[in-house]
Scaffold this active site. Structure first.
Site, PDB file in Angstrom:
ATOM      1  N   SER A 171       0.792  -1.224   0.000  1.00 11.87           N
ATOM      2  CA  SER A 171       0.000   0.000   0.000  1.00 11.87           C
ATOM      3  C   SER A 171       0.828   1.278   0.000  1.00 11.87           C
ATOM      4  CB  SER A 171      -0.953  -0.004   1.192  1.00 11.87           C
ATOM      5  OG  SER A 171      -0.248  -0.229   2.390  1.00 11.87           O
ATOM      6  N   HIS A 199      -5.400  -3.524  -2.004  1.00 12.60           N
ATOM      7  CA  HIS A 199      -5.174  -2.564  -3.091  1.00 12.60           C
ATOM      8  C   HIS A 199      -5.191  -3.219  -4.466  1.00 12.60           C
ATOM      9  CE1 HIS A 199      -4.496   1.283  -1.122  1.00 12.60           C
ATOM     10  NE2 HIS A 199      -3.949   0.610  -0.134  1.00 12.60           N
ATOM     11  N   LYS A 230     -12.028   0.130  -0.794  1.00 15.90           N
ATOM     12  CA  LYS A 230     -11.182   0.918  -1.700  1.00 15.90           C
ATOM     13  C   LYS A 230     -11.847   0.976  -3.075  1.00 15.90           C
ATOM     14  CE  LYS A 230      -7.248   0.560   1.253  1.00 15.90           C
ATOM     15  NZ  LYS A 230      -6.465  -0.432   1.977  1.00 15.90           N
TER      16      LYS A 230
HETATM   17  C1  PLP Z   1      -6.487  -0.597   3.471  1.00 15.74           C
HETATM   18  C2  PLP Z   1      -5.843  -1.904   3.724  1.00 15.74           C
HETATM   19  C3  PLP Z   1      -6.445  -2.827   4.586  1.00 15.74           C
HETATM   20  C4  PLP Z   1      -7.653  -2.481   5.387  1.00 15.74           C
HETATM   21  O1  PLP Z   1      -8.812  -2.414   4.628  1.00 15.74           O
HETATM   22  P1  PLP Z   1     -10.073  -1.607   5.200  1.00 15.74           P
HETATM   23  O2  PLP Z   1     -11.207  -2.191   4.469  1.00 15.74           O
HETATM   24  O3  PLP Z   1      -9.831  -0.159   4.915  1.00 15.74           O
HETATM   25  O4  PLP Z   1     -10.129  -1.874   6.672  1.00 15.74           O
HETATM   26  C5  PLP Z   1      -5.863  -4.081   4.704  1.00 15.74           C
HETATM   27  N1  PLP Z   1      -4.733  -4.396   4.045  1.00 15.74           N
HETATM   28  C6  PLP Z   1      -4.122  -3.523   3.219  1.00 15.74           C
HETATM   29  C7  PLP Z   1      -2.887  -3.926   2.490  1.00 15.74           C
HETATM   30  C8  PLP Z   1      -4.649  -2.245   3.039  1.00 15.74           C
HETATM   31  O5  PLP Z   1      -4.039  -1.373   2.248  1.00 15.74           O
END
Ligand code: PLP
Length: 387
Positions: A171, A199, A230
């Protein structure tokens, strides 16, 4: 707090006044938005809005209980079935967030006699899940399959389970995890393979099926985690795997057991989003075309967009690496004042000395918006002496 202020990394939350969009207002200022995870513009897609409204009218605003007590609505089951079919797996369980999905899964499938082998840049939710599981944590160097293999060899005589885990897309750097090679390794060493595709969901693979699909490794990955927060545009996380795995998580994953399920509007929104991934693949094509253009232009004016002291981005996440935390925060602030929202990220979110501005491209940015953002970024960088 004083320490953060001294280091120049103290921040105030920026408040969005209108919708999550390529051009929007934070703290009353109009900006080109390069900071959201709204990859495909689904946060405010008309079909998703309609789905949320219709579900709210029909089923109300809340589910009223945790899933295991009285809070499993038919629409929750429909969403899980939809995702399982989309991903080509037996079953799926939806959690309140991607964070809850990772932490809840890792902590429930491993115990203190087990081992977790984790990439050094894996997401915080994986690290927290590993700690909660009380399994022994072995960290391998970033994307270093050879190092992961060395660790598996060392553990060959240990009776506990071994779980290998990587992010599909990292990320903070935007590089892609070696999902194919790690899953081959797991097959050879009898380890469990888990991928966090937060992502990559909606971004990589056929119609956005994720990194596991991108590598053709669906049959070899035991636990696939994705997010609905996302590219999917709403909120939630999910785990895909065998029926047995999902039933086990229904019985043992603590966020599933002890925290209330999504409002029906969220489930309905996500169902509509998966329909859209199938129906409008051109969104994903636009996302990648914008990404290629933006990266090319940034590199051509001389920015370090990764690949020197940090991994090289291969996805719509493009970091601009400055190194120094204070400078990064100053740059981000100056960009904001010049009309570009690009968040500065410093320690502890990234390692000390690797501070960066993180940009994320979306399918909805127009060419003129991208060009204007590039102009502002280059002009501001020259103005404060970093280009
Ligand atoms: C954003 C993210 C999460 C968490 O996801 P949410 O639905 O926002 O809680 C988990 N793992 C990675 C790699 C992320 O970038």
């Amino acid at each position: 707090m004083n320490d953060l202020k001294t280091r120049g990394t103290y921040f105030k939350l920026r408040v969005l006044d209108d919708e999550q969009a390529p051009v929007c207002h934070y703290d009353g200022r109009e900006v080109i938005n390069l900071a959201s995870n709204n990859y495909l513009g689904l946060c405010n897609h008309p079909k998703l809005r309609e789905a949320a409204l219709a579900a709210t009218v029909k089923y109300g605003v809340g589910s009223g209980a945790v899933r295991t007590i009285a809070g499993t609505m038919r629409i929750h089951m429909e969403l899980e079935e939809k995702i399982a079919a989309f991903k080509g797996v037996e079953a799926c369980v939806v959690f309140q967030s991607g964070f809850a999905a990772n932490a809840g899964t890792v902590s429930s499938i491993l115990g203190k006699e087990d081992f977790i082998l984790s990439d050094e840049l894996n997401h915080a939710s994986i690290i927290d899940g590993a700690r909660l599981s009380r399994a022994k944590i072995k960290v391998f160097r970033h994307k270093d399959v050879g190092h992961a293999e060395e660790l598996l060899k060392e553990l060959a005589d240990e009776p506990g389970r071994k779980l290998v885990i990587t992010d599909g897309v990292f990320s903070m750097d935007g590089d892609i995890g070696p999902v194919g090679e790690l899953s081959d390794l797991c097959e050879r060493y009898g380890a469990i393979m888990m991928v966090d595709d937060a992502h990559a969901s909606g971004v990589l693979g056929r119609n956005g099926r994720g990194s596991v699909d991108h590598f053709g490794a669906t049959a070899k990955v035991d636990v696939q985690v994705g997010t609905l927060s996302k590219a999917i545009g709403a909120l939630g996380g999910y785990v895909c795997g065998t029926k047995d795995l999902i039933e086990f998580l229904y019985h043992r994953a603590r966020p599933f057991l002890f925290s209330t399920s999504h409002p029906p509007s969220v489930a309905a929104t996500c169902i509509a989003a998966f329909d859209l991934l199938e129906a409008e693949p051109e969104r994903i094509e636009r996302l990648w075309a914008n990404t290629a253009y933006f990266k090319e232009q940034l590199a051509s004016v001389g920015f370090d967009v990764g690949g020197v002291s940090t991994p090289k981005s291969e996805t719509p996440i493009t970091p601009i690496i400055l190194g120094d935390g204070r400078k990064t925060m100053e740059f981000s602030k100056a960009l904001f004042e010049a009309g570009v929202m690009a968040t500065g990220i410093a320690f502890p979110t990234v390692p000390e000395g690797k501070a960066r501005i993180r940009t994320i491209m979306t399918s909805e940015h127009t060419r003129p918006q991208i060009d204007r953002a590039l102009e502002v970024i280059a002009g501001t960088a020259k103005g404060i002496g970093i280009l």
